[in-house]
Design an enzyme around this catalytic site. Structure first.
Site, PDB file in Angstrom:
ATOM      1  N   TYR A   1       0.814  -1.220   0.000  1.00 38.15           N
ATOM      2  CA  TYR A   1       0.000   0.000   0.000  1.00 38.15           C
ATOM      3  C   TYR A   1       0.848   1.271   0.000  1.00 38.15           C
ATOM      4  O   TYR A   1       0.324   2.370  -0.116  1.00 38.15           O
ATOM      5  CB  TYR A   1      -0.888   0.029   1.244  1.00 38.15           C
ATOM      6  CG  TYR A   1      -0.095  -0.113   2.524  1.00 38.15           C
ATOM      7  CD1 TYR A   1       0.516   0.996   3.116  1.00 38.15           C
ATOM      8  CD2 TYR A   1       0.109  -1.355   3.106  1.00 38.15           C
ATOM      9  CE1 TYR A   1       1.285   0.867   4.268  1.00 38.15           C
ATOM     10  CE2 TYR A   1       0.870  -1.498   4.253  1.00 38.15           C
ATOM     11  CZ  TYR A   1       1.453  -0.391   4.828  1.00 38.15           C
ATOM     12  OH  TYR A   1       2.236  -0.530   5.953  1.00 38.15           O
ATOM     13  N   GLY A   2       2.173   1.136   0.143  1.00 42.09           N
ATOM     14  CA  GLY A   2       3.033   2.309   0.302  1.00 42.09           C
ATOM     15  C   GLY A   2       4.101   2.406  -0.776  1.00 42.09           C
ATOM     16  O   GLY A   2       3.801   2.335  -1.975  1.00 42.09           O
ATOM     17  N   THR A   3       5.342   2.529  -0.353  1.00 43.66           N
ATOM     18  CA  THR A   3       6.444   2.796  -1.287  1.00 43.66           C
ATOM     19  C   THR A   3       6.804   1.598  -2.157  1.00 43.66           C
ATOM     20  O   THR A   3       7.614   1.723  -3.069  1.00 43.66           O
ATOM     21  CB  THR A   3       7.697   3.251  -0.525  1.00 43.66           C
ATOM     22  OG1 THR A   3       8.102   2.209   0.379  1.00 43.66           O
ATOM     23  CG2 THR A   3       7.432   4.528   0.254  1.00 43.66           C
ATOM     24  N   LEU A   4       6.198   0.433  -1.910  1.00 47.83           N
ATOM     25  CA  LEU A   4       6.456  -0.741  -2.754  1.00 47.83           C
ATOM     26  C   LEU A   4       5.553  -0.772  -3.987  1.00 47.83           C
ATOM     27  O   LEU A   4       5.751  -1.603  -4.884  1.00 47.83           O
ATOM     28  CB  LEU A   4       6.266  -2.027  -1.948  1.00 47.83           C
ATOM     29  CG  LEU A   4       7.408  -2.370  -0.988  1.00 47.83           C
ATOM     30  CD1 LEU A   4       6.945  -3.401   0.039  1.00 47.83           C
ATOM     31  CD2 LEU A   4       8.631  -2.882  -1.741  1.00 47.83           C
TER      32      LEU A   4
ATOM     33  N   GLU B   1      10.989  -4.308   5.707  1.00 47.15           N
ATOM     34  CA  GLU B   1       9.996  -3.814   6.662  1.00 47.15           C
ATOM     35  C   GLU B   1      10.392  -4.076   8.119  1.00 47.15           C
ATOM     36  O   GLU B   1       9.665  -3.700   9.037  1.00 47.15           O
ATOM     37  CB  GLU B   1       8.632  -4.457   6.379  1.00 47.15           C
ATOM     38  CG  GLU B   1       8.158  -4.322   4.938  1.00 47.15           C
ATOM     39  CD  GLU B   1       7.767  -2.909   4.570  1.00 47.15           C
ATOM     40  OE1 GLU B   1       8.066  -1.981   5.336  1.00 47.15           O
ATOM     41  OE2 GLU B   1       7.140  -2.719   3.512  1.00 47.15           O
TER      42      GLU B   1
END
Length: 216
Positions: free
Chosen positions: A49-52, A124
């Site tokens: 949901y983020g920088t990936l 992570e």
């Protein structure tokens, strides 16, 4: 030896029969190895949901075949609502494990192999920083389709959160677009500043004995 096999051996002669027998053993071995090679390696569904996500700073990890395999499945959102916030001086997207608060969070679903999952855990800092949790996500078949399906997938959450993060604005779709809250890559960060203490609850509150060195 069966009567049919004896007749067959007599027709071929002893040398030819021996060669035929050896060739048969080789064929069986080859078929066994081939069937073994076709066994699929263990894979895992991961929702990011983020920088990936695609076109965002850490997506290159999912493209790095040296670190494992990742296959894009589709876009979607979490079935339940969670608060997605941008946290710390490095503006890190954090999905807080606080159900029924915030929004159904948009993201992307990938199928990854064990090597890639281990590398995602490393990125992570699972389980000491983000923690992997299986949650249902709703995935659309394609961008223009209203049809969807629900799939259980691993999601990286902040579980031992600093309660003050719940006062931050809740996002639905992280894009790293706010010029005042641009994500800071790891290689650009101040090595003397431990941003984890801005995100996690004080260790005394959740019984951790992790010290600064273990968070570096």
């Amino acid at each position: 030896m069966s009567r049919g096999m004896f007749k067959f051996r007599s027709c071929l002669g002893p040398v030819a029969f021996l060669l035929y027998f050896i060739a048969g053993l080789f064929s069986i071995r080859t078929m066994t190895e081939a069937s073994t090679d076709q066994i699929s390696p263990k894979t895992f569904k991961v929702f990011v949901y983020g920088t990936l996500k695609r076109n965002l700073p850490n997506h290159e990890l999912l493209l790095d075949k040296v670190r494992g395999k990742a296959t894009f499945i589709g876009e979607g959102h979490t079935v339940d609502k969670f608060p997605l916030v941008v946290a710390s001086k490095y503006h890190i997207p954090c999905l807080l494990f606080c159900r029924n608060v915030g929004n159904q969070v948009k993201g992307e679903l990938y199928e990854v192999d064990e090597d890639m999952l281990l590398n995602l855990d490393k990125l992570e800092e699972h389980p000491h920083f983000y923690e992997r949790v299986v949650e249902p996500v709703q995935i659309y078949n394609d961008k223009n389709s209203t049809e969807s399906k629900t799939i259980d997938a691993w999601i990286y959450f902040i579980k031992k959160m600093n309660a003050q993060l719940l006062e931050e604005p809740y996002l639905t779709d992280y894009q790293n677009a706010d010029p005042d809250k641009k994500y800071t890559a790891r290689y650009l960060r101040d090595s003397t500043h431990n941003h984890r203490y801005e995100i996690l609850a004080p260790p005394v509150m959740w019984g951790s004995h992790l010290g600064p060195d273990e968070f570096s």
